[in-house]
Design an enzyme around this catalytic site. Sequence first.
Site, PDB file in Angstrom:
ATOM      1  CG  ASP A 144      -1.878   1.214   1.159  1.00 29.08           C
ATOM      2  OD1 ASP A 144      -2.860   1.116   0.402  1.00 29.08           O
ATOM      3  OD2 ASP A 144      -1.613   2.247   1.807  1.00 29.08           O
ATOM      4  CE1 TYR A 197       1.280   7.989   2.154  1.00 29.04           C
ATOM      5  CE2 TYR A 197       1.510   5.683   1.570  1.00 29.04           C
ATOM      6  CZ  TYR A 197       0.775   6.715   2.115  1.00 29.04           C
ATOM      7  OH  TYR A 197      -0.488   6.443   2.619  1.00 29.04           O
ATOM      8  CE  LYS A 236      -3.273   4.945   0.071  1.00 28.23           C
ATOM      9  NZ  LYS A 236      -1.917   4.732   0.586  1.00 28.23           N
ATOM     10  CG  HIS A 283      -3.743  10.013  -0.437  1.00 25.94           C
ATOM     11  ND1 HIS A 283      -2.387   9.879  -0.638  1.00 25.94           N
ATOM     12  CD2 HIS A 283      -3.968   9.640   0.842  1.00 25.94           C
ATOM     13  CE1 HIS A 283      -1.832   9.444   0.481  1.00 25.94           C
ATOM     14  NE2 HIS A 283      -2.760   9.290   1.391  1.00 25.94           N
TER      15      HIS A 283
END
Length: 373
Positions: free
Chosen positions: A119, A124, A149, A182
Amino acid sequence: MSFSQKYHQLPTFDKDAGDHESLQRKDPRKRRSPFLVIAIIMFLGASIPCMRMARSRAFLSACNGPQRNSSTLANLPSHYTLPSGDKIPSVALGVWQASQGEVGNAVKTALSTGYRHIDGAWIYRNEEEVGQALKASSVPREELWLTSKLWNTFHAPEDIEAALDQSLTKLGTDYLDLYLIHWPVAFKEGTTVLDEDLTADPYPTWQKLEELVDRGKIRNIGISNFNIRRIQNLTANNLKYQPAVNQVELNFWNPQPELLQWSKENGLLLEAYSPLGSDKQVGKSLSVPEVKDIACKLGITPAQVIISWSVQRGTIVLPKSVTPSRIAENLAVFELPQEDFERLETAATSHTPQRVVNPSAGWKLPFDVFDGQ
Ligand SMILES: NC(=O)c1ccc[n+]([C@@H]2O[C@H](COP(=O)([O-])OP(=O)(O)OC[C@H]3O[C@@H](n4cnc5c(N)ncnc54)[C@H](OP(=O)(O)O)[C@@H]3O)[C@@H](O)[C@H]2O)c1
Ligand SMILES: *[C@@H]1O[C@H](CO)[C@@H](O)[C@H](O)[C@H]1NC(C)=O
Ligand SMILES: *[C@@H]1O[C@H](CO)[C@@H](O)[C@H](O)[C@H]1NC(C)=O
């Protein structure tokens, strides 16, 4: 410096909860005599390796009630089936706050331990290292489940494909198994200025995602951090593809039983993020008396109790770790005996809910992103 400070667009944390917790831990030790300190150090030295062991008999002996041999526990479902017919693994490795130089090894460890579901997200900022780790492993692409996302700055239909392509390139793949919006919050391109229209009505964003499904770049599309009102607003449109999942915070402190019930009634699978309470609250989560007691009785670890409970509630669960022993530990889920499951569910839903992730203030939103259900 925390990740949320480095990337101001990211969720900010309830710092008070974390600080409070560490103060509580430190204070009593200051008052103890040197002999007691030595005794405590010796005790900790002996007990930490035990706690790390999934089936420590030493700990089982302190349990409340009859003890069980964990090898007699049943397994939980390893997959759920999405509306597309695709099977999504019920436990994923989460990679938020898995930093550079760390995340690749975490992914390699996870794949060799048996994880097939990662995930991740564009924001990130570690998709490249994740991609390199995927490439270095010998797991065929069709056996992997890759989620990414769409970040808040790319909700405008004309910006979505380029953002998706960046994730695809970095991950080294030509399709995603799952792509999520997201946050139900759109920023104007390259800023943190709210795009009010696309925030109030995400349908244009969704239609572009549907097109990308039809063009084979994404297998399934879903949402994250949507409350019931926002889901109903989106699904009131004549959607070509219903949201496959809604990824939300679900843990002991914020178990959201109403959202879970509503989602089950409406055939929408939930994914539990920050299942251990995220880095700020993981210690507190693993020390919940019911969690410790059930762990002890069943001969599994507190983290395994919480992760198993998440799957047993009918959700996908996304624990994050960069520690090899924990990565392995977190994949082993077991069916909790009904009385233990119910005891934990009751404990989780009997206190005032407390979120760990809420970026509304950090983003200076003129509303709380979770308000109105
Ligand atoms: N959609 C969203 O907006 C959103 C928001 C938040 C999170 N997420 C997703 O959910 C994933 C998980 O959430 P999270 O990272 O916030 O928190 P989490 O998984 O609840 O907690 C992670 C923390 O727990 C520690 N930990 C993990 N396993 C452990 C174990 N067995 N024993 C003791 N400590 C353990 C980790 O330490 P080490 O790593 O040092 O081992 C880390 O500090 C994220 O990585 C991300 O994929 C999504
Ligand atoms: C648990 O059960 C397994 C298989 O039934 C057995 O091999 C193992 O020795 C048992 N462990 C303990 C600690 O009783
Ligand atoms: C969703 O909400 C927005 C803002 O209130 C509204 O303009 C839009 O029409 C709603 N969509 C549907 C399908 O009801």
